[in-house]
Design a protein around this motif. Structure first.
Motif, PDB file in Angstrom:
ATOM      1  N   PHE A 134      24.365  -9.682   5.368  1.00 43.63           N
ATOM      2  CA  PHE A 134      23.971  -8.403   4.920  1.00 43.63           C
ATOM      3  C   PHE A 134      25.082  -8.039   3.917  1.00 43.63           C
ATOM      4  O   PHE A 134      24.985  -6.941   3.480  1.00 43.63           O
ATOM      5  N   ILE A 135      26.278  -8.513   3.826  1.00 44.96           N
ATOM      6  CA  ILE A 135      27.265  -8.385   2.898  1.00 44.96           C
ATOM      7  C   ILE A 135      27.100  -8.986   1.729  1.00 44.96           C
ATOM      8  O   ILE A 135      27.128  -8.239   0.614  1.00 44.96           O
ATOM      9  N   ALA A 136      26.698 -10.440   1.713  1.00 39.57           N
ATOM     10  CA  ALA A 136      26.358 -10.835   0.321  1.00 39.57           C
ATOM     11  C   ALA A 136      25.086 -10.636  -0.163  1.00 39.57           C
ATOM     12  O   ALA A 136      24.758 -10.854  -1.436  1.00 39.57           O
ATOM     13  N   ALA A 137      24.072 -10.152   0.780  1.00 40.69           N
ATOM     14  CA  ALA A 137      22.710 -10.132  -0.034  1.00 40.69           C
ATOM     15  C   ALA A 137      22.941  -8.936  -1.055  1.00 40.69           C
ATOM     16  O   ALA A 137      22.204  -9.110  -2.264  1.00 40.69           O
ATOM     17  N   PRO A 138      23.283  -7.698  -0.870  1.00 42.26           N
ATOM     18  CA  PRO A 138      23.335  -6.530  -1.586  1.00 42.26           C
ATOM     19  C   PRO A 138      24.311  -6.802  -2.820  1.00 42.26           C
ATOM     20  O   PRO A 138      23.720  -6.484  -3.859  1.00 42.26           O
ATOM     21  N   LEU A 141      22.096  -8.974  -5.125  1.00 44.37           N
ATOM     22  CA  LEU A 141      20.900  -8.155  -5.472  1.00 44.37           C
ATOM     23  C   LEU A 141      21.540  -7.586  -6.747  1.00 44.37           C
ATOM     24  O   LEU A 141      21.033  -7.665  -8.053  1.00 44.37           O
ATOM     25  N   LEU A 142      22.635  -6.894  -6.666  1.00 45.71           N
ATOM     26  CA  LEU A 142      23.096  -6.177  -7.880  1.00 45.71           C
ATOM     27  C   LEU A 142      23.709  -6.862  -9.104  1.00 45.71           C
ATOM     28  O   LEU A 142      23.177  -6.586 -10.144  1.00 45.71           O
ATOM     29  N   LEU A 145      20.459  -8.030 -10.668  1.00 48.59           N
ATOM     30  CA  LEU A 145      19.738  -7.134 -11.555  1.00 48.59           C
ATOM     31  C   LEU A 145      20.726  -6.677 -12.661  1.00 48.59           C
ATOM     32  O   LEU A 145      20.020  -6.477 -13.685  1.00 48.59           O
ATOM     33  N   GLY A 146      22.084  -6.806 -12.557  1.00 49.55           N
ATOM     34  CA  GLY A 146      22.908  -6.858 -13.931  1.00 49.55           C
ATOM     35  C   GLY A 146      22.593  -7.801 -14.695  1.00 49.55           C
ATOM     36  O   GLY A 146      22.504  -7.543 -16.147  1.00 49.55           O
ATOM     37  N   VAL A 147      22.528  -9.012 -14.616  1.00 51.73           N
ATOM     38  CA  VAL A 147      22.096 -10.165 -15.385  1.00 51.73           C
ATOM     39  C   VAL A 147      20.695  -9.623 -16.039  1.00 51.73           C
ATOM     40  O   VAL A 147      20.441 -10.160 -17.318  1.00 51.73           O
ATOM     41  N   GLY A 174      14.408  -8.760  -9.060  1.00 51.77           N
ATOM     42  CA  GLY A 174      14.890  -8.303  -7.694  1.00 51.77           C
ATOM     43  C   GLY A 174      14.172  -8.946  -6.577  1.00 51.77           C
ATOM     44  O   GLY A 174      14.625  -9.502  -5.544  1.00 51.77           O
ATOM     45  N   LEU A 175      12.684  -8.844  -6.491  1.00 51.70           N
ATOM     46  CA  LEU A 175      11.770  -9.312  -5.370  1.00 51.70           C
ATOM     47  C   LEU A 175      11.903 -10.809  -5.639  1.00 51.70           C
ATOM     48  O   LEU A 175      12.167 -11.480  -4.444  1.00 51.70           O
TER      49      LEU A 175
END
Length: 578
Positions: A134-138, A141-142, A145-147, A174-175
């Motif tokens: 739960f810490i590594a996944a967000p 994802l950010l 999305l930035g890349v 992202g999906l």
């Protein structure tokens, strides 16, 4: 004689727990860490890593220099793409590190598209702590999305991407790269029965049915309604597409809410063409999973009437085609699904009832086995008590006399010989009782001893007399051949009575009476009150009389035991003859 006293012949030496080591092989595979076994897992991870590396390298090479964001030259970025994908061989042991390496490669310009999805799937699947996921996944994802934003800014000037396409591309990135792989990796941690489905295969089947449900209705092959124009429809085409999508998604709940789904399908018959209707599937689910036959009858009847009405509307210009077209609508959409669903529902109910019956029988079998084991333990404990208690009690009495040194050397020698004989008899009888617990080994099986006879009753009394007790032994009547089955019980009654007399009355006078009647045998064992305190210190478990009562009751007799008015004790047993 000495061989009998020593016990059975020495058994052969037991086999060793492990076979002796054989000759060392010429070639031995290296020992692997526990997290990388078996070899099939290694091969699978290697194939995944190589496949992702080849795909990502080919995908990276389709873009020209400058079309994608990269902090490294084109050649270096391609090599970094391959190296990042090859780290997937460690995805089971170090999922967080592998995800970090591949995400960092994306920041540097490596095109690890497929490897990113596999890395985040492994992150969710093989990380022991959900908090880490739960810490590594967000964070991942950010970063992804930035890349994606950097790549899109670099790619847009060369190909002219519109503003409306950018949100769609961000959502897809992202999906596909993070969200769906994470959900797939977390899903196996849920219970084996997902939600209302009985198994994961059932859930997968219903999910595929949502996409393929139009092909389940063969009506389009017959009616040719796929070529209808907008005038033949009761609703506009966009509304029809929305209705088709909504009812298709409703198939996910066909097992849990079959009645509601069937009602919706029947109500949508006037608005949705049969080629896109979920009516056959919903009626099949209602017949198989529904709990009410009345709802099935009402739903199938209403569906047949509405389909006939729909056929009348569709063939209003061709009256002669009404009957065959109605048959082709009603039979595959109503009759066949309902009959097949009823058959599958009956089979499902039968399987459930058989499974419940098998589970109940298995539980009953375990209970019966436990009860049988308990009864067998009780019987063996009773036998061992009866066998050992009398002999050991006499041995203790004689040992007490020997310790006191009464009667001189000759009496001491006789007493020692009696103790030895009784010990050997106790050992032999104990071996015979324990023999029933051993596995039948052919010739090594412990032989069974003959059943006690009336002469053995007299021997039993003589043993107590030899211990210093005054025992009067009376036999009234003549034993018949019919009482051979009750002799072991009579023997145990007399044995237990004399043992209790030794324990609690010392050398007080006792009396044993055996009365052979026409249809029964009666045994009385009683002793007088002791003159003083008993010093034999023989232990008593309190189970001997209970076991005797069970023995006599099983044979249909009566058993009584209790104290007398003069301070003595009496045991009375009456056993019927068969």
């Amino acid at each position: 004689m000495s061989a009998e006293v020593a016990g059975p012949a020495a058994a052969p030496a037991p086999l060793p727990d492990r076979a002796p080591p054989g000759p060392s092989p010429l070639f031995r595979l290296p020992k692997l860490p526990s997290w990388w076994r078996p070899w099939g897992v290694i091969v699978l991870d290697a194939l995944i890593a190589v496949g992702c590396a080849a795909f990502d390298a080919q995908f990276r090479s389709t873009f020209a220099e400058g079309e994608l964001h990269s902090a490294l030259p084109q050649g270096w970025a391609s090599w970094l793409t391959v190296v990042a994908a090859l780290t997937l061989v460690l995805r089971r042991r170090f999922p967080v590190v592998v995800a970090a390496v591949i995400t960092g490669g994306l920041l540097l310009g490596a095109g690890s598209v497929l490897a990113t999805g596999v890395a985040y799937y492994s992150l969710a699947r093989h990380t022991p702590r959900l908090r880490t996921v739960f810490i590594a996944a967000p964070t991942g994802l950010l970063l992804v999305l930035g890349v994606a934003a950097l790549h899109l800014r670099q790619y847009a000037p060369h190909h002219g991407t519109s503003v409306g396409q950018e949100p769609v591309l961000f959502v897809l990135a992202g999906l596909l790269a993070v969200v769906l792989p994470l959900l797939s990796g977390l899903y196996p941690r849920t219970p084996r029965q997902p939600w209302w489905w009985q198994s994961r295969s059932a859930m997968l089947f219903d999910s595929l049915l949502v996409l393929l449900f139009p092909l389940a209705n063969p009506v389009p092959l017959v009616s040719g309604l796929n070529n209808q124009n907008d005038d033949a429809l009761l609703v506009p085409v966009p509304v029809l597409l929305v209705l088709v999508m909504v009812q298709g998604l409703g198939l996910l709940w066909r097992r849990r809410y079959p009645d509601t789904l069937a009602a919706v399908a029947v109500l949508l018959i006037p608005l949705v063409t049969p080629s896109f209707s979920i009516l056959p599937v919903s009626l099949y689910a209602l017949a198989k999973y529904g709990a009410s036959r009345r709802n099935l009858l009402i739903g199938s009847g209403a569906a047949a009437m509405l389909l006939i009405g729909w056929a009348v509307y569709a063939t209003r210009s061709q009256t002669e085609a009404l009957v065959p077209f109605s048959i082709f609508l009603v039979v595959p959409s109503v009759v066949v699904p309902v009959l097949f669903g009823m058959y599958r529902g009956a089979k499902r109910s039968l399987m459930v009832s058989l499974q419940d019956r098998a589970d109940r029988l298995e539980r009953e079998q375990h209970l019966l086995a436990s009860q049988a084991r308990l009864e067998e333990r009780t019987r063996i404990a009773r036998e061992m008590h009866d066998v050992v208690s009398h002999r050991v009690s006499l041995m203790v009495v004689h040992a007490g006399a020997l310790e006191a040194g009464a009667g001189g050397t000759e009496v001491s020698a006789d007493t020692g010989r009696l103790i030895g004989d009784m010990g050997r008899q106790a050992l032999n009888e104990l071996r015979q009782v324990l023999g029933v617990l051993r596995v039948d080994e052919g010739d090594q099986r412990v032989p069974l001893s003959p059943q006690p006879t009336p002469d053995d009753l007299a021997t039993l009394v003589e043993e107590s007399r030899a211990a210093g007790m005054q025992v009067a032994f009376d036999v009234i009547g003549e034993p018949s051949a019919a009482d051979s089955t009750v002799q072991p019980t009579l023997y145990r009654v007399i044995q237990e009575g004399l043992t209790n007399a030794h324990k609690h009355a010392g050398k007080a006078p006792a009396r044993v009476e055996v009365r052979y009647q026409k249809d029964a045998v009666r045994v009385i064992v009683e002793n007088e009150a002791p003159d003083g305190p008993v010093t034999s210190l023989l232990p008593s478990g309190g189970h001997g009389l209970v076991g005797l009562g069970e023995r006599v009751t099983v044979l249909g007799g009566t058993f009584e035991a209790g104290a007398l008015e003069n301070g003595g004790f009496r045991i009375t047993a009456t056993v019927p003859l068969r």
